[in-house]
Motif scaffolding. Sequence first.
Motif, PDB file in Angstrom:
ATOM      1  N   PRO A  39       0.827  -1.218   0.000  1.00 27.67           N
ATOM      2  CA  PRO A  39       0.000   0.000   0.000  1.00 27.67           C
ATOM      3  C   PRO A  39       0.856   1.261   0.000  1.00 27.67           C
ATOM      4  CG  PRO A  39      -0.914  -1.619   1.512  1.00 27.67           C
ATOM      5  CD  PRO A  39       0.409  -2.173   1.050  1.00 27.67           C
ATOM      6  N   ASN A  40       0.590   2.143  -0.960  1.00 24.86           N
ATOM      7  CA  ASN A  40       1.408   3.345  -1.112  1.00 24.86           C
ATOM      8  C   ASN A  40       0.578   4.475  -1.702  1.00 24.86           C
ATOM      9  OD1 ASN A  40       2.132   3.777  -4.238  1.00 24.86           O
ATOM     10  ND2 ASN A  40       2.027   1.561  -3.841  1.00 24.86           N
ATOM     11  N   THR A  41       1.090   5.656  -1.566  1.00 23.01           N
ATOM     12  CA  THR A  41       0.515   6.837  -2.202  1.00 23.01           C
ATOM     13  C   THR A  41       1.610   7.508  -3.006  1.00 23.01           C
ATOM     14  OG1 THR A  41      -1.039   7.138  -0.354  1.00 23.01           O
ATOM     15  CG2 THR A  41      -0.680   9.026  -1.829  1.00 23.01           C
ATOM     16  N   ASP A  62       2.475   2.745   5.376  1.00 27.49           N
ATOM     17  CA  ASP A  62       2.772   2.373   6.764  1.00 27.49           C
ATOM     18  C   ASP A  62       3.948   3.176   7.309  1.00 27.49           C
ATOM     19  OD1 ASP A  62       4.607   1.101   5.094  1.00 27.49           O
ATOM     20  OD2 ASP A  62       4.417  -0.882   6.020  1.00 27.49           O
ATOM     21  N   VAL A  63       4.938   3.410   6.466  1.00 26.14           N
ATOM     22  CA  VAL A  63       6.098   4.212   6.883  1.00 26.14           C
ATOM     23  C   VAL A  63       5.675   5.654   7.158  1.00 26.14           C
ATOM     24  CG1 VAL A  63       8.240   5.236   6.032  1.00 26.14           C
ATOM     25  CG2 VAL A  63       7.861   2.781   5.813  1.00 26.14           C
ATOM     26  N   VAL A  64       4.866   6.213   6.278  1.00 25.74           N
ATOM     27  CA  VAL A  64       4.409   7.597   6.454  1.00 25.74           C
ATOM     28  C   VAL A  64       3.664   7.753   7.773  1.00 25.74           C
ATOM     29  CG1 VAL A  64       2.777   9.328   5.579  1.00 25.74           C
ATOM     30  CG2 VAL A  64       4.378   8.216   4.019  1.00 25.74           C
ATOM     31  N   GLU A  65       2.772   6.825   8.091  1.00 22.80           N
ATOM     32  CA  GLU A  65       2.011   6.920   9.336  1.00 22.80           C
ATOM     33  C   GLU A  65       2.909   6.772  10.554  1.00 22.80           C
ATOM     34  OE1 GLU A  65      -1.151   7.920   9.621  1.00 22.80           O
ATOM     35  OE2 GLU A  65      -0.889   8.229   7.464  1.00 22.80           O
ATOM     36  N   ALA A  66       3.888   5.875  10.482  1.00 26.04           N
ATOM     37  CA  ALA A  66       4.805   5.690  11.608  1.00 26.04           C
ATOM     38  C   ALA A  66       5.629   6.946  11.858  1.00 26.04           C
ATOM     39  CB  ALA A  66       5.724   4.497  11.352  1.00 26.04           C
ATOM     40  N   LEU A  67       6.065   7.605  10.780  1.00 28.03           N
ATOM     41  CA  LEU A  67       6.876   8.811  10.930  1.00 28.03           C
ATOM     42  C   LEU A  67       6.042   9.996  11.413  1.00 28.03           C
ATOM     43  CD1 LEU A  67       9.191   8.473   7.814  1.00 28.03           C
ATOM     44  CD2 LEU A  67       9.756   8.013  10.210  1.00 28.03           C
ATOM     45  N   LYS A  68       4.781  10.029  11.056  1.00 32.02           N
ATOM     46  CA  LYS A  68       3.889  11.068  11.588  1.00 32.02           C
ATOM     47  C   LYS A  68       3.789  10.949  13.105  1.00 32.02           C
ATOM     48  CE  LYS A  68       0.677  11.833   7.719  1.00 32.02           C
ATOM     49  NZ  LYS A  68      -0.741  11.659   7.284  1.00 32.02           N
ATOM     50  N   LYS A  69       3.631   9.732  13.594  1.00 30.08           N
ATOM     51  CA  LYS A  69       3.529   9.504  15.034  1.00 30.08           C
ATOM     52  C   LYS A  69       4.817   9.890  15.744  1.00 30.08           C
ATOM     53  CE  LYS A  69       2.447   6.000  18.524  1.00 30.08           C
ATOM     54  NZ  LYS A  69       2.150   4.569  18.778  1.00 30.08           N
ATOM     55  N   ASP A  85       9.757  13.934  -5.068  1.00 29.85           N
ATOM     56  CA  ASP A  85       9.329  12.834  -4.193  1.00 29.85           C
ATOM     57  C   ASP A  85       9.731  13.109  -2.748  1.00 29.85           C
ATOM     58  OD1 ASP A  85       8.528  10.843  -6.422  1.00 29.85           O
ATOM     59  OD2 ASP A  85      10.572  11.425  -6.951  1.00 29.85           O
ATOM     60  N   PHE A  86      10.967  13.578  -2.546  1.00 35.18           N
ATOM     61  CA  PHE A  86      11.432  13.833  -1.195  1.00 35.18           C
ATOM     62  C   PHE A  86      10.674  14.987  -0.538  1.00 35.18           C
ATOM     63  CE2 PHE A  86      14.222  16.256   1.679  1.00 35.18           C
ATOM     64  CZ  PHE A  86      14.305  15.312   2.702  1.00 35.18           C
ATOM     65  N   LEU A  87      10.518  16.070  -1.263  1.00 42.40           N
ATOM     66  CA  LEU A  87       9.850  17.229  -0.666  1.00 42.40           C
ATOM     67  C   LEU A  87       8.367  16.957  -0.426  1.00 42.40           C
ATOM     68  CD1 LEU A  87      11.610  20.143  -2.579  1.00 42.40           C
ATOM     69  CD2 LEU A  87      12.144  19.176  -0.326  1.00 42.40           C
ATOM     70  N   ASN A  88       7.747  16.172  -1.288  1.00 42.32           N
ATOM     71  CA  ASN A  88       6.352  15.778  -1.050  1.00 42.32           C
ATOM     72  C   ASN A  88       6.256  14.846   0.166  1.00 42.32           C
ATOM     73  OD1 ASN A  88       5.571  17.264  -3.269  1.00 42.32           O
ATOM     74  ND2 ASN A  88       5.494  15.509  -4.657  1.00 42.32           N
ATOM     75  N   LEU A  89       7.249  13.967   0.328  1.00 45.46           N
ATOM     76  CA  LEU A  89       7.309  13.113   1.515  1.00 45.46           C
ATOM     77  C   LEU A  89       7.362  13.963   2.773  1.00 45.46           C
ATOM     78  CD1 LEU A  89       7.960  10.525   3.225  1.00 45.46           C
ATOM     79  CD2 LEU A  89      10.358  10.870   2.566  1.00 45.46           C
ATOM     80  N   CYS A  90       8.218  14.964   2.777  1.00 44.51           N
ATOM     81  CA  CYS A  90       8.340  15.828   3.953  1.00 44.51           C
ATOM     82  C   CYS A  90       7.014  16.511   4.269  1.00 44.51           C
ATOM     83  CB  CYS A  90       9.444  16.860   3.741  1.00 44.51           C
ATOM     84  SG  CYS A  90      11.110  16.164   3.775  1.00 44.51           S
ATOM     85  N   GLU A  91       6.314  16.967   3.239  1.00 47.95           N
ATOM     86  CA  GLU A  91       5.007  17.581   3.464  1.00 47.95           C
ATOM     87  C   GLU A  91       4.033  16.589   4.095  1.00 47.95           C
ATOM     88  OE1 GLU A  91       4.554  21.185   0.214  1.00 47.95           O
ATOM     89  OE2 GLU A  91       3.762  19.203  -0.316  1.00 47.95           O
TER      90      GLU A  91
END
Length: 519
Positions: free
Chosen positions: A71-73, A79-86, A136-142
């Motif tokens: 699962p990705n966007t 899953d990585v994005v949600e973990a890093l948000k926390k 990709d990196f800057l969108n990840l940071c956002e």
Amino acid sequence: MLPFKKPIRTAVAFLAAVMAGKGVAAQDATGTLHFKDAQITINKNIYGHFAEHLGTCIYGGFFVGDTSRIPNTEGLRNDVVEALKKLKVPQLRWPGGCFADTYHWKDGVGDRKKRPTIVNTWWGGVTEDNSFGTHDFLNLCERIGASPYLAGNVGSGSVQELSDWVQYVNFDGTSPMSKWREENGRKQAWDVQYWGVGNEAWGCGGNMTAEYYANEYRKYATFMNNYSKKSRLFRIASGANSGDLHWTEVLMRDIPNHMLEGVALHHYSVIDWDKKGSATGFTEVQYAATMRQAWKMEELVTKHSAIMDKYDPKKRVALVVDEWGGWYDVEPGTNPGFLFQQNTIRDAVLAGLTLNIFNNHADRVRMANLAQAINVLQAVILTNGAKMVLTPTYHVMEMYNVHQDATLIPITLKSPDYILGKDTVPAVSVSASKNAAGKVAVSLTNVDPKKTQLISIKLEGMSLKQVSGRILTSANLQDYNGFDTPDKIRPVVFNGAQLKGDQLEVKLPPASVVVLSLQ
């Protein structure tokens, strides 16, 4: 079997036994929290992370591509994005590391099918297809709510190349670079504030002398234009390798303060660069040696800060420890150039100890980056295909994020030592802060793997009535979260602290990290 192994128990059962005082010798530590002297803010950027094109940090870690079954966007793992948000990651450094000084950012924008490939000569000799680039990196940071920290190519790049990158990501007016950015799908500039001017210029970034690099820095920094109306560029000079005080002296002496916002420092907790030792199959002797190297951060921060104070008494320039952590041998059967290692209770204690040092030096240390975020060195996340594991270090960083942008409460501390052979380290490490709502956080680590610490801290100048907390520990120093046992080590409720008038009393188990909340 390793000589230090204890009988295997769950973390909860182990903690219960320790708190009951079974078979554990205790030592005393004392301290005072000086609430009236609380003035300095613990900059949230101390809790930053690092993402390099190294091993499976980017590809397979952050990024799997938009055709993946994981699962990705837009190719970024959900899953990585949600973990890093926390985790509340405040800032993320990219694309290196050594890779940064071979990276040409223009190769990583535009149509992915037309991007050129390069060989990642630093890390494994693999082909880099540039499918993960600036957008990709800057969108990840956002997405994770982090400020981007871009490391510019000084080693093999040019002044024009770095100047163009700044314009590409930061200029909202009409220019060749902003027009190209819009053609590549992004109209609004990202407004990137943090910029590294090269990386490890004394080594993989060009094998320069300090004097030569200082001149190169001045040249590159001159052409990094400040396009933003909201924030000034924060330029970070490639700093010293551990104890190289001469490097810091030259940079502070030869670069005018108005051209410099931060000076970097790199230090890894390595026993022996030729024989680093196993990430999981280590002895107590190796554990003690690693802790000694981790505690060296206190000496390094103090000495480099003293040099900076001489040239910058108002502390305008930040000390940026943008690479730190444990470094061991790679896991058996993995590519030596990928630096993949497991993460144990040893790493949790190392992280707690180091973050306490950074907090207590928040007057000068205002930014840091754990190396690295995913699948490399002291990672907070490990992935294997669709599986993801949060490491003990992840949990420490999550527990400690209560200190981000809180006010440092100075502490005086008298601790017994943990001594093994030639290695001596203070057994207890503490830092504390107060947030805007008046809630107090106290983080403590017990480096000693055998002895409980009985800690008494006087609360000078503040009346507190309630205390609660969480603890991270396990039965064995070598315990870790595997892909089949992802929750073996996790924070649990800690009941070993109590308030008695103006005294905070804590019974801190061996090799543990605790964060208390007081109000």
